[in-house]
Design a protein around this motif. Sequence first.
Motif, PDB file in Angstrom:
ATOM      1  N   SER A  81       7.795  -6.252 -12.320  1.00 14.39           N
ATOM      2  CA  SER A  81       7.051  -7.342 -11.589  1.00 14.39           C
ATOM      3  C   SER A  81       7.987  -8.524 -10.577  1.00 14.39           C
ATOM      4  O   SER A  81       7.469  -8.970  -9.803  1.00 14.39           O
ATOM      5  N   GLU A  82       9.359  -8.190 -10.822  1.00 13.49           N
ATOM      6  CA  GLU A  82      10.085  -9.112  -9.948  1.00 13.49           C
ATOM      7  C   GLU A  82      10.688  -8.278  -8.751  1.00 13.49           C
ATOM      8  O   GLU A  82      10.877  -9.100  -7.551  1.00 13.49           O
ATOM      9  N   VAL A  83      10.813  -7.041  -8.767  1.00 17.03           N
ATOM     10  CA  VAL A  83      11.672  -6.645  -7.734  1.00 17.03           C
ATOM     11  C   VAL A  83      10.500  -6.215  -6.328  1.00 17.03           C
ATOM     12  O   VAL A  83       9.321  -6.096  -6.546  1.00 17.03           O
ATOM     13  N   ALA A  84      11.143  -6.059  -5.455  1.00 15.39           N
ATOM     14  CA  ALA A  84      10.602  -5.460  -4.057  1.00 15.39           C
ATOM     15  C   ALA A  84      10.076  -4.093  -4.314  1.00 15.39           C
ATOM     16  O   ALA A  84       8.999  -3.672  -4.303  1.00 15.39           O
ATOM     17  N   SER A  85      10.964  -3.415  -4.993  1.00 15.62           N
ATOM     18  CA  SER A  85      10.908  -1.813  -4.878  1.00 15.62           C
ATOM     19  C   SER A  85      11.765  -1.512  -6.073  1.00 15.62           C
ATOM     20  O   SER A  85      12.721  -1.888  -6.482  1.00 15.62           O
ATOM     21  N   LEU A  86      11.131  -0.561  -7.016  1.00 13.04           N
ATOM     22  CA  LEU A  86      12.091   0.118  -8.108  1.00 13.04           C
ATOM     23  C   LEU A  86      11.911   1.610  -8.145  1.00 13.04           C
ATOM     24  O   LEU A  86      10.887   2.294  -7.984  1.00 13.04           O
ATOM     25  N   THR A  87      13.145   2.288  -7.785  1.00  8.84           N
ATOM     26  CA  THR A  87      13.287   3.506  -7.753  1.00  8.84           C
ATOM     27  C   THR A  87      13.835   4.215  -9.147  1.00  8.84           C
ATOM     28  O   THR A  87      15.060   3.822  -9.339  1.00  8.84           O
ATOM     29  N   VAL A  88      13.272   4.953  -9.653  1.00 13.97           N
ATOM     30  CA  VAL A  88      13.643   5.510 -11.114  1.00 13.97           C
ATOM     31  C   VAL A  88      14.273   6.934 -10.822  1.00 13.97           C
ATOM     32  O   VAL A  88      13.550   7.786 -10.325  1.00 13.97           O
ATOM     33  N   TYR A  89      15.654   7.136 -11.136  1.00  9.27           N
ATOM     34  CA  TYR A  89      16.034   8.516 -11.054  1.00  9.27           C
ATOM     35  C   TYR A  89      16.199   9.166 -12.435  1.00  9.27           C
ATOM     36  O   TYR A  89      16.793   8.801 -13.385  1.00  9.27           O
ATOM     37  N   ASN A 111       2.209   2.769 -12.367  1.00 11.15           N
ATOM     38  CA  ASN A 111       1.098   2.465 -11.652  1.00 11.15           C
ATOM     39  C   ASN A 111       1.153   1.530 -10.783  1.00 11.15           C
ATOM     40  O   ASN A 111       0.369   1.272  -9.843  1.00 11.15           O
ATOM     41  N   ALA A 112       2.385   0.792 -10.845  1.00 16.92           N
ATOM     42  CA  ALA A 112       2.640  -0.397  -9.816  1.00 16.92           C
ATOM     43  C   ALA A 112       2.894   0.291  -8.696  1.00 16.92           C
ATOM     44  O   ALA A 112       3.672   1.373  -8.295  1.00 16.92           O
ATOM     45  N   PRO A 113       2.369  -0.340  -7.407  1.00 13.75           N
ATOM     46  CA  PRO A 113       2.558   0.326  -6.120  1.00 13.75           C
ATOM     47  C   PRO A 113       3.969   0.339  -5.487  1.00 13.75           C
ATOM     48  O   PRO A 113       4.621   0.888  -4.723  1.00 13.75           O
TER      49      PRO A 113
END
Length: 548
Positions: A205-213, A348-350
């Motif tokens: 909920s804090e980040v602009a974007s989150l990419t999980v590797y 499910n978060a955009p």
Amino acid sequence: MTTREKEVLSRRHDDVDVLVIGAGITGIQQLFRAREAGFSVELVEAGDGVGGTWFWNRYPGARFDSESYTYGYLFSKELFDDWEWREHFAGQAEIERYLNHVVDRFDLRRHMRFGARVTSAVFDEAAGRWRVSGDGFVVSAQFVVAATGVLSIPHIPDVPGREAYRGESYHTGLWPTTPVDFTGRRVAVVGTGSSGVQVVPAITSEVASLTVYQRRANWCTPLNNRPITPEEQASLRADFESLREVLNTSIHGFHHPPCDRGTFDDSKEERQAFFEKMWNSPGFTKLTSHYVDLLFDPEANAEWCEFIAGKIRSIVDDPETADKLIPKDHRYGENRPPFVTGYYEAYNAPNVSLVDLPQTPFVRMTETGIETTDRHREFDVVVWATGFDFGTGALARMGIRGRDGVALVDEWADGPRTFLGIQTTGFPNLFFPGGPHAAAGNNPRYNGDQVDFVTELLVHLRDRGYDVVEPDPVSEERWTRMIDKGAAKASFGESSYYFGANIPGKPRKYLLNSGGRPKLFSIIADVRENDYAAFRRSRIAPAARGAR
Ligand code: NAP
């Protein structure tokens, strides 16, 4: 405090009976026990505070996945009574507060030296003592207890160009004490083990974007955490003795009642209802209270896995992402299963996306981000949740030299050899409870068993006038052979970090006690019955004893 303890406290502490290394759960208990037994004792700790694992792993979302009151100490009813855990599975901040409370309650801090990382520990055979040193300190100790843990040396993979990256980067196991600000930032999380899957929902909920590797998906199930109600607090206190009895004797150190049935004793409908119950049960009950054949019958395991896969598909909106999150390469329990709060929901978060590394592997890191075979992504922060040099990592980095100047790293070049997972031949008076060959389960319970046995052995040596102790080579050989033999049947896969498989070049050796807690108990009982003959004990010439 007894007169003996007061006398011990008044001595100088750079020349001690027992030096404990590490102020984690195990080290604190060892310090407490050794002092209680009347030894002079000092503890050195690399970090700037108490907690060990729970000091370093202060990443967002870090919390217990064993019930708080079963993970905490049981050696004092007063301590149990005067600390109220707020949640069934406490978060890192509460755990750190608890450990500081323990240290202050028992006045242990005065024996502790922080910011003291051990870089050399050399055994002086003539004196029968260890000389342990690091930046700014030297301690001479008759006995050294390295309570340095199994998950204390962070591992960051060698992605080409890693040093080129100019953004911020953190390893979950080396998290800074000042909070990391994720607000509005582009963040990468690499790794989806127990740490990674805790970080992801905590920062979404804090980040602009989150990419999980993700390299391999894990079988995650809900932790089902909740606050402890006043009624539960009261019954925990009232039932302390029986809880302690169960935790001190149960196979895995949990208080969960085992199931009385195999999977196919139930009808299909009953199985679905049971799986649903498991899904909604707290933490490790999914292993400890599950059908008794879960880990042994592939068909039983496959049915549970299919149930979890169904849950993942029903939670995650995007079918392609859901599919990537379903493990295809291992059964439930073959890797250490993580327990999660809102992990699958996070996708499910955009602003959250998943990169499947087997499909699009790393190419390199650049100044601004990470390049995989499909594209380059820019990040302000990279979080490495990529695990640890398990089992032997810390012991291998302390410059330990035993008899004839032999280095522990050389002695263990093909994997650790131990007796009871507490000592190794050729390194007298050195103990490592909670280290390699510890058992899987609720760790503080097993590590506490080892600490109590180490203390008992020290008292035995003192009572009998012995100065030096190490395992008889035959005891060590038998124990190590038992571990290696049992490893073939271990539920954890050979590709897991339990075999050292995550560290390039590390020998593939099982790093846990494959006989578990029952084996530890039975061999300790044998050792007692045979008057500790499994250990070689000797005396030092009186003249050498004075030469420190
Ligand atoms: P871990 O289980 O070893 O997971 C490391 C993750 O990093 C895995 O997903 C691994 O992928 C990935 N990884 C490693 N090298 C990689 C590479 N070169 N490229 C891409 N990915 C890579 O470490 P952890 O999550 O820190 O957990 C370690 C242990 O700590 C746990 O098993 C548990 O015992 C304990 N722990 C407990 C809690 C708790 O809830 N109390 C929380 C955190 C940790 P692969 O699976 O493909 O190797």
